[in-house]
Structures are given as structure tokens and as C-alpha cells.
Scaffold this motif. Structure first.
Motif, PDB file in Angstrom:
ATOM      1  N   ASP A 230      13.898 -12.253  -0.317  1.00  0.00           N
ATOM      2  CA  ASP A 230      13.761 -11.095   0.272  1.00  0.00           C
ATOM      3  C   ASP A 230      13.619 -10.031  -0.469  1.00  0.00           C
ATOM      4  OD1 ASP A 230      15.158  -8.617   1.626  1.00  0.00           O
ATOM      5  OD2 ASP A 230      15.007 -10.033   3.551  1.00  0.00           O
ATOM      6  N   PHE A 231      12.836  -8.801  -0.121  1.00  0.00           N
ATOM      7  CA  PHE A 231      12.924  -7.667  -0.942  1.00  0.00           C
ATOM      8  C   PHE A 231      12.824  -6.568  -0.009  1.00  0.00           C
ATOM      9  CE2 PHE A 231       8.474  -8.785   0.254  1.00  0.00           C
ATOM     10  CZ  PHE A 231       7.675  -7.580   1.049  1.00  0.00           C
ATOM     11  N   VAL A 232      12.745  -6.529   1.259  1.00  0.00           N
ATOM     12  CA  VAL A 232      12.508  -5.355   2.424  1.00  0.00           C
ATOM     13  C   VAL A 232      14.091  -5.066   2.509  1.00  0.00           C
ATOM     14  CG1 VAL A 232      12.077  -4.789   4.644  1.00  0.00           C
ATOM     15  CG2 VAL A 232      10.582  -6.142   3.404  1.00  0.00           C
ATOM     16  N   THR A 233      14.929  -5.973   2.746  1.00  0.00           N
ATOM     17  CA  THR A 233      16.419  -5.645   2.811  1.00  0.00           C
ATOM     18  C   THR A 233      16.947  -5.009   1.802  1.00  0.00           C
ATOM     19  OG1 THR A 233      16.540  -7.574   4.306  1.00  0.00           O
ATOM     20  CG2 THR A 233      18.703  -6.438   3.623  1.00  0.00           C
ATOM     21  N   VAL A 234      16.727  -5.848   0.588  1.00  0.00           N
ATOM     22  CA  VAL A 234      17.142  -4.942  -0.893  1.00  0.00           C
ATOM     23  C   VAL A 234      16.777  -3.526  -0.957  1.00  0.00           C
ATOM     24  CG1 VAL A 234      17.203  -5.148  -3.236  1.00  0.00           C
ATOM     25  CG2 VAL A 234      17.332  -7.254  -1.621  1.00  0.00           C
ATOM     26  N   GLY A 235      15.348  -3.209  -0.397  1.00  0.00           N
ATOM     27  CA  GLY A 235      14.746  -2.205  -0.831  1.00  0.00           C
ATOM     28  C   GLY A 235      15.195  -0.937   0.252  1.00  0.00           C
ATOM     29  N   VAL A 236      15.486  -1.408   1.373  1.00  0.00           N
ATOM     30  CA  VAL A 236      15.774  -0.362   2.361  1.00  0.00           C
ATOM     31  C   VAL A 236      17.469   0.018   2.125  1.00  0.00           C
ATOM     32  CG1 VAL A 236      16.139  -0.015   4.977  1.00  0.00           C
ATOM     33  CG2 VAL A 236      13.957  -1.042   4.285  1.00  0.00           C
TER      34      VAL A 236
ATOM     35  N   VAL B  39      14.547 -10.330  -7.456  1.00  0.00           N
ATOM     36  CA  VAL B  39      13.324 -10.976  -7.832  1.00  0.00           C
ATOM     37  C   VAL B  39      12.276 -10.668  -6.661  1.00  0.00           C
ATOM     38  CG1 VAL B  39      12.218 -13.226  -8.142  1.00  0.00           C
ATOM     39  CG2 VAL B  39      14.555 -12.847  -8.761  1.00  0.00           C
ATOM     40  N   GLY B  40      12.528 -10.610  -5.587  1.00  0.00           N
ATOM     41  CA  GLY B  40      11.453 -10.436  -4.411  1.00  0.00           C
ATOM     42  C   GLY B  40      10.975  -8.979  -4.672  1.00  0.00           C
ATOM     43  N   LYS B  41      11.740  -7.882  -4.909  1.00  0.00           N
ATOM     44  CA  LYS B  41      11.573  -6.682  -5.108  1.00  0.00           C
ATOM     45  C   LYS B  41      10.552  -6.541  -6.440  1.00  0.00           C
ATOM     46  CE  LYS B  41      11.703  -2.355  -4.174  1.00  0.00           C
ATOM     47  NZ  LYS B  41      11.061  -1.934  -2.950  1.00  0.00           N
ATOM     48  N   MET B  42      11.001  -7.041  -7.416  1.00  0.00           N
ATOM     49  CA  MET B  42      10.209  -7.197  -8.606  1.00  0.00           C
ATOM     50  C   MET B  42       8.781  -7.762  -8.286  1.00  0.00           C
ATOM     51  SD  MET B  42      10.841  -9.290 -12.185  1.00  0.00           S
ATOM     52  CE  MET B  42      12.452  -8.603 -12.607  1.00  0.00           C
ATOM     53  N   ILE B  43       8.645  -8.765  -7.582  1.00  0.00           N
ATOM     54  CA  ILE B  43       7.126  -9.172  -7.181  1.00  0.00           C
ATOM     55  C   ILE B  43       6.545  -8.277  -6.489  1.00  0.00           C
ATOM     56  CG2 ILE B  43       5.919 -11.080  -6.097  1.00  0.00           C
ATOM     57  CD1 ILE B  43       8.398 -12.932  -6.810  1.00  0.00           C
ATOM     58  N   GLN B  44       7.308  -7.343  -5.574  1.00  0.00           N
ATOM     59  CA  GLN B  44       6.509  -6.494  -4.550  1.00  0.00           C
ATOM     60  C   GLN B  44       6.199  -5.226  -5.454  1.00  0.00           C
ATOM     61  OE1 GLN B  44       8.188  -3.365  -3.612  1.00  0.00           O
ATOM     62  NE2 GLN B  44       6.451  -2.749  -2.425  1.00  0.00           N
TER      63      GLN B  44
ATOM     64  N   GLN C  19       5.473  -5.634  -8.913  1.00  0.00           N
ATOM     65  CA  GLN C  19       4.193  -5.961  -9.635  1.00  0.00           C
ATOM     66  C   GLN C  19       2.841  -5.872  -8.874  1.00  0.00           C
ATOM     67  OE1 GLN C  19       5.966  -9.608 -10.947  1.00  0.00           O
ATOM     68  NE2 GLN C  19       7.054  -8.584 -12.579  1.00  0.00           N
ATOM     69  N   THR C  20       3.148  -6.232  -7.619  1.00  0.00           N
ATOM     70  CA  THR C  20       1.886  -6.359  -6.682  1.00  0.00           C
ATOM     71  C   THR C  20       1.441  -5.089  -6.584  1.00  0.00           C
ATOM     72  OG1 THR C  20       2.707  -8.666  -5.826  1.00  0.00           O
ATOM     73  CG2 THR C  20       0.966  -7.491  -4.668  1.00  0.00           C
ATOM     74  N   SER C  21       2.354  -4.022  -6.069  1.00  0.00           N
ATOM     75  CA  SER C  21       1.879  -2.625  -5.927  1.00  0.00           C
ATOM     76  C   SER C  21       1.178  -1.955  -6.752  1.00  0.00           C
ATOM     77  CB  SER C  21       3.001  -1.950  -5.272  1.00  0.00           C
ATOM     78  OG  SER C  21       3.965  -1.957  -6.453  1.00  0.00           O
ATOM     79  N   TYR C  22       1.437  -2.427  -8.151  1.00  0.00           N
ATOM     80  CA  TYR C  22       1.070  -2.107  -9.300  1.00  0.00           C
ATOM     81  C   TYR C  22      -0.247  -2.787  -9.821  1.00  0.00           C
ATOM     82  CZ  TYR C  22       4.259   1.532 -10.276  1.00  0.00           C
ATOM     83  OH  TYR C  22       5.174   2.546 -10.270  1.00  0.00           O
ATOM     84  N   LEU C  23      -0.887  -3.580  -8.692  1.00  0.00           N
ATOM     85  CA  LEU C  23      -1.985  -4.577  -9.129  1.00  0.00           C
ATOM     86  C   LEU C  23      -1.841  -5.590 -10.296  1.00  0.00           C
ATOM     87  CD1 LEU C  23      -5.024  -1.867  -8.459  1.00  0.00           C
ATOM     88  CD2 LEU C  23      -3.585  -3.491  -6.817  1.00  0.00           C
ATOM     89  N   GLN C  24      -0.647  -5.942 -10.589  1.00  0.00           N
ATOM     90  CA  GLN C  24      -0.361  -7.006 -11.810  1.00  0.00           C
ATOM     91  C   GLN C  24      -0.158  -8.204 -10.966  1.00  0.00           C
ATOM     92  OE1 GLN C  24       3.061  -5.163 -13.396  1.00  0.00           O
ATOM     93  NE2 GLN C  24       2.069  -3.969 -14.862  1.00  0.00           N
ATOM     94  N   PHE C  25      -1.445  -8.645 -10.499  1.00  0.00           N
ATOM     95  CA  PHE C  25      -1.262  -9.838  -9.541  1.00  0.00           C
ATOM     96  C   PHE C  25      -0.960 -11.230 -10.236  1.00  0.00           C
ATOM     97  CE2 PHE C  25      -4.161  -7.319  -7.211  1.00  0.00           C
ATOM     98  CZ  PHE C  25      -3.465  -7.106  -5.838  1.00  0.00           C
ATOM     99  N   PRO C  26      -1.552 -11.256 -11.607  1.00  0.00           N
ATOM    100  CA  PRO C  26      -1.205 -12.758 -12.408  1.00  0.00           C
ATOM    101  C   PRO C  26       0.575 -12.683 -12.773  1.00  0.00           C
ATOM    102  CG  PRO C  26      -3.415 -11.667 -13.214  1.00  0.00           C
ATOM    103  CD  PRO C  26      -2.605 -10.771 -11.945  1.00  0.00           C
ATOM    104  N   LEU C  27       0.904 -11.381 -13.068  1.00  0.00           N
ATOM    105  CA  LEU C  27       2.322 -11.340 -13.706  1.00  0.00           C
ATOM    106  C   LEU C  27       3.122 -11.602 -12.304  1.00  0.00           C
ATOM    107  CD1 LEU C  27       4.075 -10.816 -16.072  1.00  0.00           C
ATOM    108  CD2 LEU C  27       4.189  -8.454 -15.263  1.00  0.00           C
ATOM    109  N   ALA C  28       2.689 -11.070 -11.078  1.00  0.00           N
ATOM    110  CA  ALA C  28       3.434 -11.213  -9.800  1.00  0.00           C
ATOM    111  C   ALA C  28       3.518 -12.761  -9.486  1.00  0.00           C
ATOM    112  CB  ALA C  28       2.884 -10.456  -8.779  1.00  0.00           C
TER     113      ALA C  28
END
Length: 298
Positions: free
Chosen positions: A239-245, A254-259, A261-270
């Protein structure tokens, strides 16, 4: 008159495979293929503006950078530890609450109609989106919210309590609010399958209510407890939405970290982070499955 038995044909033997083929294709296309794609992308090199199909372990090395010193854990270890803490706290709270509600519905509500009505009542929060249910806590737990106004009004505190909202407490509270039903439903299903004559036999043998609960009901409900535990732990880990809100965008997971990384277009790292998360969750599921063999119980 020909009494010769008709020759057997191979087609009936493979007919069940044809019946399973549509589901297998859907599973392959929508689950296996995307999963393999994520694993493949996790090994791709990348630059600031492009993805390069290839093979490199740099993404995993970046995630584990600085993790050799256990006295000073690296970022990913601290993030996984924080996420695991959230998962365990949410699991414990949902287990206690879900088991208590399921026990009440299964053994203290005699009418099937009343059981159904109360069960539907428990599902009412699911009629709205998760975000709306999370935002509904803000007027209650905020600095000028209802809870702080009541505490100030009765003189329990001299100033508003800050940790009620945008804190680890509010994140766990939201998890319990959102995911208790995922624990309640399988436990209730297991309890409804318990033969009531076993409870009468325990009572006739002189067992107290707590002894019957611990020695009869809990062991026979372990399948539901395990299924609910898998649901809650796996959902909270990603989960990343609940942690963020509810964390005010200030708490890592971990979910927030992946989100991020994806928002910064770091797709391989995510993708590499997602593969590591999947491995951790699978290990948790395997460990839980060792307690109860679901293939035999279900």
C-alpha cells in the motif's frame, strides 16, 4: 447385432484442459506476462531520458547500496522495517477486531436474517472509495477536529494532540478501518463451518468459555485466520495511498518508494524494488502457509 464396445477416443481425456484454457490464457496474459515484464525491466539499464533493453544488476546494487553495515541500516532496510511494522500492527489489530466480530456473528446471533443484516452493515464503508474513507478521518483527528475539541473540552489535554493525524498512529488506524473486512470474512466463514455439537461436547466435559474458545474454536478457525492474515499482510506491504494520505506524505513505505521512483520515471529501479517486495511477500506467505496447509483445509 454388433456388440463391440465403441473405441475410446483421446478427445474426452483432454476435454478438461480445453475447459481450463480460457482461464489459463487470461491468467497468462494479465498476470504472468506483466510479472515477467517487470522482472525483465528490473535488469534494464537506463539513463535520464531513455530505457535501454539489456541486462545489468546496477538497479539492485543501487537499492542495496550501503546495506553492509547492520549497525547503521541503509535506506531500503529502514523502509522495509517501517513497512513491516505497519503490516504487523495492522495485522494484529484487524485479527483481534475481525475475530471478535466474527465470533459474535457466528455464535451469538441466532437468526440468519440478523446475521445477514449485521454482515451487510459491516460492508457499508466499502460502498465508498478508500480515499473518501481516509479523508473522513481528517475532521475527526485533525488539530481542530472533533476528537481534539472533546479532549480540550473535558480538560484531559491543555493543547491539541498533534500525533492523532499525519502520523504512524493515523496510518495504522486507516489500515484497520480499510482492511478489517478482509480478516473478518474468512474467519466468519470458518466459524460457520464448525460443528456446534463440538461446543456442546466441550461444555459437557466441563470446559469453560475461554477453554472452549482457545481449544476448540481457534484451532478450527485457523484456516480463516491464515487466509485473512495473507490478505491483510500482502495488501498493507504494497500500500502507498494510505501511507501518503494519512501520513501527510512524510512517512516512508516500500509502496510509497516505488510510487515516487515511478513518478520520477525511474522505471528499472522501481521494477527492481517491486521484485524485491514480491520476494519478501512470497516468503511471508510461504511462512504462513507452513502453519496450515491450505490445499488440505480449503
Amino acid at each position: 447385432m454388433n456388440t463391440t464396445a465403441p473405441s475410446s477416443r483421446p478427445f474426452p481425456a483432454i476435454k478438461p484442459w480445453w475447459q481450463a484454457a480460457p482461464f489459463a490464457l487470461v491468467l497468462l496474459f494479465f498476470f504472468v506476462a506483466p510479472l515477467l515484464l517487470v522482472v525483465a525491466v528490473s535488469f534494464w539499464p537506463s539513463s535520464e531520458y531513455e530505457l535501454i533493453p539489456g541486462f545489468t544488476g546496477r538497479n539492485y546494487a543501487t537499492l542495496l547500496e550501503g546495506c553492509g553495515n547492520l549497525a547503521d541500516p541503509c535506506l531500503i532496510l529502514r523502509t522495509y522495517w517501517s513497512t513491516l511494522q505497519f503490516s504487523l500492527m495492522a495485522w494484529g489489530a484487524t485479527l483481534v477486531l475481525g475475530f471478535a466480530i466474527a465470533y459474535f456473528l457466528a455464535f451469538h446471533v441466532r437468526s440468519t436474517a440478523m446475521q445477514t443484516a449485521l454482515f451487510v452493515l459491516c460492508t457499508i464503508p466499502f460502498w465508498t472509495s478508500n480515499v473518501i474513507r481516509m479523508i473522513s478521518w481528517v475532521p475527526l483527528l485533525g488539530r481542530n477536529g472533533l476528537v481534539n475539541n472533546v479532549l480540550l473540552g473535558i480538560g484531559l489535554v491543555q493543547e491539541p494532540v498533534e500525533w492523532l493525524l499525519f502520523s504512524r498512529f493515523s496510518v495504522v488506524l486507516a489500515f484497520v478501518h480499510l482492511y478489517t473486512m478482509f480478516m473478518l470474512v474468512p474467519i466468519f466463514n470458518s466459524m460457520m463451518r464448525i460443528d456446534r455439537s463440538l461446543l456442546e461436547a466441550a461444555s459437557d466435559a466441563g470446559a469453560s468459555g475461554w477453554q472452549t474458545l482457545w481449544n476448540v474454536i481457534v484451532p478450527l478457525s485457523r484456516t480463516g485466520i491464515l487466509v485473512g492474515s495473507i490478505f491483510v499482510l500482502t495488501i498493507v506491504m504494497g500500500d502507498f495511498v494510505t501511507v501518503g494520505v494519512m501520513g501527510g506524505q512524510q512517512i516512508a513505505s516500500v509502496g510509497k518508494m516505488i510510487q515516487v521512483q515511478t513518478s520520477y520515471l525511474q522505471f528499472p529501479l522501481a521494477a527492481a524494488n517491486a521484485v524485491v517486495l514480491l520476494a519478501v511477500v512470497l516468503m511471508m506467505v510461504v511462512a504462513l502457509n507452513r502453519l496450515v496447509d491450505l490445499r488440505k483445509e480449503l
